[in-house]
Design an enzyme around this catalytic site. Sequence first.
Site, PDB file in Angstrom:
ATOM      1  N   ASP A  96      25.955 -14.422  27.022  1.00 49.21           N
ATOM      2  CA  ASP A  96      26.055 -15.048  25.699  1.00 49.21           C
ATOM      3  C   ASP A  96      27.440 -15.651  25.511  1.00 49.21           C
ATOM      4  O   ASP A  96      28.368 -14.966  25.105  1.00 49.21           O
ATOM      5  CB  ASP A  96      25.765 -14.012  24.596  1.00 49.21           C
ATOM      6  CG  ASP A  96      25.803 -14.641  23.208  1.00 49.21           C
ATOM      7  OD1 ASP A  96      25.820 -15.884  23.121  1.00 49.21           O
ATOM      8  OD2 ASP A  96      25.817 -13.893  22.210  1.00 49.21           O
ATOM      9  N   HIS A 150      31.730  -8.326  20.761  1.00 51.28           N
ATOM     10  CA  HIS A 150      31.501  -7.853  19.394  1.00 51.28           C
ATOM     11  C   HIS A 150      32.223  -6.577  19.003  1.00 51.28           C
ATOM     12  O   HIS A 150      31.813  -5.890  18.083  1.00 51.28           O
ATOM     13  CB  HIS A 150      30.006  -7.644  19.167  1.00 51.28           C
ATOM     14  CG  HIS A 150      29.267  -8.923  19.012  1.00 51.28           C
ATOM     15  ND1 HIS A 150      27.973  -9.001  18.567  1.00 51.28           N
ATOM     16  CD2 HIS A 150      29.657 -10.203  19.231  1.00 51.28           C
ATOM     17  CE1 HIS A 150      27.580 -10.258  18.535  1.00 51.28           C
ATOM     18  NE2 HIS A 150      28.580 -11.011  18.940  1.00 51.28           N
ATOM     19  N   LYS A 171      27.483  -6.266  15.298  1.00 49.31           N
ATOM     20  CA  LYS A 171      28.797  -6.845  15.592  1.00 49.31           C
ATOM     21  C   LYS A 171      29.812  -6.409  14.542  1.00 49.31           C
ATOM     22  O   LYS A 171      29.468  -5.757  13.565  1.00 49.31           O
ATOM     23  CB  LYS A 171      28.715  -8.368  15.708  1.00 49.31           C
ATOM     24  CG  LYS A 171      28.444  -9.115  14.426  1.00 49.31           C
ATOM     25  CD  LYS A 171      28.172 -10.595  14.693  1.00 49.31           C
ATOM     26  CE  LYS A 171      29.385 -11.386  15.109  1.00 49.31           C
ATOM     27  NZ  LYS A 171      29.089 -12.843  15.134  1.00 49.31           N
ATOM     28  N   GLU A 185      21.027  -6.303  17.735  1.00 49.72           N
ATOM     29  CA  GLU A 185      22.422  -6.578  18.106  1.00 49.72           C
ATOM     30  C   GLU A 185      23.359  -6.494  16.900  1.00 49.72           C
ATOM     31  O   GLU A 185      23.235  -7.264  15.950  1.00 49.72           O
ATOM     32  CB  GLU A 185      22.512  -7.987  18.717  1.00 49.72           C
ATOM     33  CG  GLU A 185      23.920  -8.383  19.138  1.00 49.72           C
ATOM     34  CD  GLU A 185      23.990  -9.800  19.709  1.00 49.72           C
ATOM     35  OE1 GLU A 185      22.977 -10.533  19.636  1.00 49.72           O
ATOM     36  OE2 GLU A 185      25.069 -10.184  20.201  1.00 49.72           O
TER      37      GLU A 185
HETATM   38  C1  RNT Z   1      26.421 -13.807  17.578  1.00 46.70           C
HETATM   39  C2  RNT Z   1      25.588 -13.064  18.564  1.00 46.70           C
HETATM   40  C3  RNT Z   1      24.321 -13.749  18.980  1.00 46.70           C
HETATM   41  C4  RNT Z   1      24.470 -15.230  19.230  1.00 46.70           C
HETATM   42  C5  RNT Z   1      23.265 -15.870  19.845  1.00 46.70           C
HETATM   43  C6  RNT Z   1      23.324 -17.364  19.791  1.00 46.70           C
HETATM   44  O1  RNT Z   1      27.636 -13.244  17.345  1.00 46.70           O
HETATM   45  O2  RNT Z   1      26.350 -12.768  19.676  1.00 46.70           O
HETATM   46  O3  RNT Z   1      23.802 -13.090  20.077  1.00 46.70           O
HETATM   47  O4  RNT Z   1      25.577 -15.502  20.021  1.00 46.70           O
HETATM   48  O5  RNT Z   1      22.147 -15.365  19.281  1.00 46.70           O
HETATM   49 ZN    ZN Z   2      25.328 -11.953  21.362  1.00 48.47          ZN
END
Ligand code: RNT
Ligand code: ZN
Length: 417
Positions: A325, A261, A227, A225
């Site tokens: 989330d 994000h 961002k 993931e």
């Molecule tokens: C943070 C990410 C991540 C968290 C979680 C708690 O910007 O979105 O996914 O929100 O892991």
């Molecule tokens: Zn997230």
Amino acid sequence: MKEQQVIKAYEQAKERYAAIGIDTDKVMEQLQNFHLSMHCWQADDVKGFEVQAGALSGGIQSTGNYPGAARNIDELRADVLKAKSLIPGTHRLNLHEIYGDFQGKVVDRDEVTVDYFKSWIDWGKANDTKLDFNSTSFSHPKSGNLSLSNPDKGIRDFWIEHTKRCRDIADEMGKAQGDPCILNVWVHDGCKDVSVNHFLYRSLLKDSLDKIFAEDKKHMKDCIEGKVFGIGLESFTVGSHDFYTAYAAKNGKIPTIDTGHYHPAEIPADKVSALLNFVPELMLHVSRPIRWDSDHVTIMDDNTLELFAEIVRAGALERVHYGLDYFDGAMNRVGAYVTGSRAAQKCMLRAMLEPREQMSKYELEDKHFEVLALFEEAKAMPWGAVYDMFCLKNNVPVGQEFIDVIQKYEAEVTSKR
Ligand code: RNT
Ligand code: ZN
């Protein structure tokens, strides 16, 4: 609402939809197979159960002091089950590593094993809930600004060990539940201000990921993931979207699209058809950014509607994992779960009800007014009657009736904490 009213409205809706080529009974079956992965961290503002827990760090923040947050594993489980009883369908639970059943023991992140998740696996089985998982790089003395990309080998190795262990745990969960456990790796690594070692940090992150993913696992899938920025890490993010998109495409990993994000005018939905040409699957973190990555409760907004519509239009329902989330500490947290989950489901329902075959036909014939007209008309179709029927069929409150149930739970349970 009276059962008869719901049924009557549904019958009418069914006819309206049939007239535009949509079989609502079939869509309801499809919706039954649509499983959200509910995030465990809305229940307690991302605190988790580590005995040695410190403050939330890592560029994220939960704001608000609404009373009643879950204080331990039993309370969290009770809250999640309460929420699930008000959401139609069967849904998964997405755990973070810090939500292990540590039984009062100090277990550091590089020592965690599946033993601390055995009771979760049993709970999942007992409650018809499949589990997903997340490594946790934040809220730890070694979190700092850089974890997997830290030039200090000791710190880097610590987080590599942690993340490898999380893969092992996810694999055990997947095996036990007979369905792959989706492991999300998000690290907060970044810089607050001007910095010049970007290539170094990204090379280190790449190298750490290569080490983490070295071993093939059968019962879990890896997601990464990216961002734009984190709080206190505003200038530079090591795990940017470009970085993870390239990594995922090259290594067959699953990118996670967290709808909070991106730059405010960027449309996350548009990433679906681009990415799915190069990566096997997608993970979603459905959230709601307000001015920034604020993780407000998901609602039926344009971003989410379009995101799910793009998945359905791409014929990719089975290639996507639907995580939520958000973490709002300013309202009843069970209510936040239910409202956000039902909203996500409604967005998916509307996507499934879209007269996309007809729209696609018009579009390929260059009939653009017709596409737009149908797109607009679809907004006013009686999809709400279909959702009500879906709730009725699933034995959960129809419409706003769940508000009373949550208020009662608050009066009897959460307000006493
Ligand atoms: C943070 C990410 C991540 C968290 C979680 C708690 O910007 O979105 O996914 O929100 O892991
Ligand atoms: Zn997230």
